[in-house]
Design a protein around this motif. Structure first.
Motif, PDB file in Angstrom:
ATOM      1  N   GLU A  91      -1.009   6.094   5.590  1.00  0.00           N
ATOM      2  CA  GLU A  91      -1.114   7.050   6.684  1.00  0.00           C
ATOM      3  C   GLU A  91      -2.559   7.489   6.911  1.00  0.00           C
ATOM      4  O   GLU A  91      -2.978   7.686   8.054  1.00  0.00           O
ATOM      5  N   ALA A  92      -3.319   7.638   5.827  1.00  0.00           N
ATOM      6  CA  ALA A  92      -4.723   8.037   5.955  1.00  0.00           C
ATOM      7  C   ALA A  92      -5.539   6.948   6.646  1.00  0.00           C
ATOM      8  O   ALA A  92      -6.347   7.230   7.547  1.00  0.00           O
ATOM      9  N   GLU A  93      -5.343   5.699   6.236  1.00  0.00           N
ATOM     10  CA  GLU A  93      -6.089   4.600   6.849  1.00  0.00           C
ATOM     11  C   GLU A  93      -5.634   4.353   8.282  1.00  0.00           C
ATOM     12  O   GLU A  93      -6.457   4.043   9.153  1.00  0.00           O
ATOM     13  N   LEU A  94      -4.341   4.497   8.539  1.00  0.00           N
ATOM     14  CA  LEU A  94      -3.842   4.324   9.905  1.00  0.00           C
ATOM     15  C   LEU A  94      -4.474   5.343  10.839  1.00  0.00           C
ATOM     16  O   LEU A  94      -4.913   4.997  11.949  1.00  0.00           O
ATOM     17  N   LEU A  95      -4.557   6.590  10.396  1.00  0.00           N
ATOM     18  CA  LEU A  95      -5.167   7.624  11.228  1.00  0.00           C
ATOM     19  C   LEU A  95      -6.641   7.328  11.480  1.00  0.00           C
ATOM     20  O   LEU A  95      -7.147   7.516  12.594  1.00  0.00           O
ATOM     21  N   ALA A 137       0.676  -5.132   7.641  1.00  0.00           N
ATOM     22  CA  ALA A 137       0.542  -5.862   8.895  1.00  0.00           C
ATOM     23  C   ALA A 137      -0.118  -4.994   9.957  1.00  0.00           C
ATOM     24  O   ALA A 137      -1.009  -5.444  10.687  1.00  0.00           O
ATOM     25  N   ARG A 138       0.296  -3.757  10.056  1.00  0.00           N
ATOM     26  CA  ARG A 138      -0.262  -2.860  11.076  1.00  0.00           C
ATOM     27  C   ARG A 138      -1.735  -2.588  10.811  1.00  0.00           C
ATOM     28  O   ARG A 138      -2.566  -2.664  11.728  1.00  0.00           O
ATOM     29  N   LEU A 139      -2.056  -2.258   9.562  1.00  0.00           N
ATOM     30  CA  LEU A 139      -3.453  -1.955   9.239  1.00  0.00           C
ATOM     31  C   LEU A 139      -4.336  -3.182   9.428  1.00  0.00           C
ATOM     32  O   LEU A 139      -5.443  -3.075   9.982  1.00  0.00           O
ATOM     33  N   ILE A 194       0.846  -1.183   0.000  1.00  0.00           N
ATOM     34  CA  ILE A 194       0.000   0.000   0.000  1.00  0.00           C
ATOM     35  C   ILE A 194       0.886   1.238   0.000  1.00  0.00           C
ATOM     36  O   ILE A 194       1.955   1.267   0.629  1.00  0.00           O
ATOM     37  N   GLY A 195       0.467   2.261  -0.737  1.00  0.00           N
ATOM     38  CA  GLY A 195       1.245   3.490  -0.795  1.00  0.00           C
ATOM     39  C   GLY A 195       1.282   4.212   0.544  1.00  0.00           C
ATOM     40  O   GLY A 195       0.388   4.049   1.372  1.00  0.00           O
ATOM     41  N   LYS A 196       2.318   5.017   0.742  1.00  0.00           N
ATOM     42  CA  LYS A 196       2.508   5.693   2.025  1.00  0.00           C
ATOM     43  C   LYS A 196       1.346   6.621   2.362  1.00  0.00           C
ATOM     44  O   LYS A 196       0.883   6.664   3.506  1.00  0.00           O
ATOM     45  N   LYS A 197       0.860   7.374   1.373  1.00  0.00           N
ATOM     46  CA  LYS A 197      -0.228   8.322   1.623  1.00  0.00           C
ATOM     47  C   LYS A 197      -1.495   7.586   2.045  1.00  0.00           C
ATOM     48  O   LYS A 197      -2.166   7.974   3.007  1.00  0.00           O
ATOM     49  N   ASP A 198      -1.840   6.533   1.303  1.00  0.00           N
ATOM     50  CA  ASP A 198      -3.024   5.753   1.648  1.00  0.00           C
ATOM     51  C   ASP A 198      -2.859   5.065   2.998  1.00  0.00           C
ATOM     52  O   ASP A 198      -3.812   4.967   3.782  1.00  0.00           O
TER      53      ASP A 198
END
Length: 277
Positions: A23-27, A224-226, A17-21
């Motif tokens: 970070e948005a989903e993680l938030l 893994a985190r998401l 997954i791309g970094k921008k996507d």
């Protein structure tokens, strides 16, 4: 030469997954974690999450993302050191019991009582009798926790031998992460298949309906985190809790207070000024 076994199913590896996507989903997920914590406090629910897996599998980074925005008064991370001589003489689960969550609290175990089925088993730190007793008692112990109302979630972070090797090598010259590479980590490279067999046997005895194991494919840390956080949220029956509205009062007019002269206090040196120059 026989092909070395790996923990990760190559065909099941999640897409990058791309970094921008990411970070948005993680938030978004972290916002849901804050909502979940408010519900835990309101309902008095106890949540215990166990993070296990091979060295360098990504447990620590995931725990950091889970706890990043949670209120630390009601969310604790437990990472116990090697047992003391006194603890070695106790019932094996005894030193973990004192860290279990109380009402409205979430506890994250960065490794847990499963040390006995993993590193202690492979490295010979426990006897055969102690190991077999653990495999018998662990399901009983966990069933008691669940019967008492604790929400118990167990995650195994699975990493391939090639990715683990890459992560170990990246730590060698990184002064910020060099502490993560211990002699025990180095030893785990030579004992890869021993750890695989120990993990497989552990699952046979402790993957119970009341407290099942959930495997997190972790060659890709972002996925893994998401995946782990999303799954945790899906298993907790939390609801939105209305928080009381807080209105900030207007600052009162000055009553004549004056700060003491600067030369009467000690200030830290202005390190940022040296960077600006």
């Amino acid at each position: 030469m026989a092909k070395r076994s790996v923990d990760v199913d190559e065909e099941a590896r999640p897409a990058r997954i791309g970094k921008k996507d990411y970070e948005a989903e993680l938030l978004r997920l972290q916002t849901e974690l804050v909502t979940m914590q408010a519900w835990l406090r309101e309902s008095g629910t106890r949540l215990l999450v166990i993070f296990e897996g091979r060295d360098a599998a990504g447990k620590g980074g995931t725990i950091s993302r889970v706890s990043q925005y949670l209120n630390p008064r009601y969310a604790r991370t437990v990472a116990l050191p090697a047992p003391t001589e006194r603890e070695k003489g106790q019932w094996y689960f005894q030193r973990y019991v004192q860290h279990l969550p109380t009402h409205g609290e979430a506890v994250l175990f960065d490794r847990s009582w499963y040390n006995r089925a993993g590193v202690e088993r492979v490295m010979g730190f426990c006897t055969e009798d102690e190991y077999r007793r653990f495999l018998h008692q662990c399901p009983l112990f966990e069933r008691m926790l669940v019967e008492d109302g604790i929400l118990l979630r167990k995650y195994w972070f699975s990493v391939s031998d090639a990715e683990q090797q890459r992560r170990f090598e990246s730590r060698l010259d990184d002064p910020l992460r060099r502490w993560k590479l211990s002699p025990m980590d180095v030893e785990s490279i030579a004992r890869w298949e021993d750890y695989s067999r120990a993990k497989d046997e552990m699952f046979v005895h402790t993957d119970i309906p009341e407290a099942p194991w959930w495997v997190v494919e972790s060659d890709d840390k972002r996925s893994a985190r998401l995946n782990m956080i999303a799954h945790l949220l899906s298993t907790v029956p939390y609801q939105h809790v209305s928080e009381p509205k807080i209105a900030l009062p207007k600052r009162p007019k000055s009553s004549g207070y004056k700060r003491p002269p600067r030369d009467t206090q000690r200030f830290v040196p202005d390190h940022t000024a040296t960077l600006a120059s």
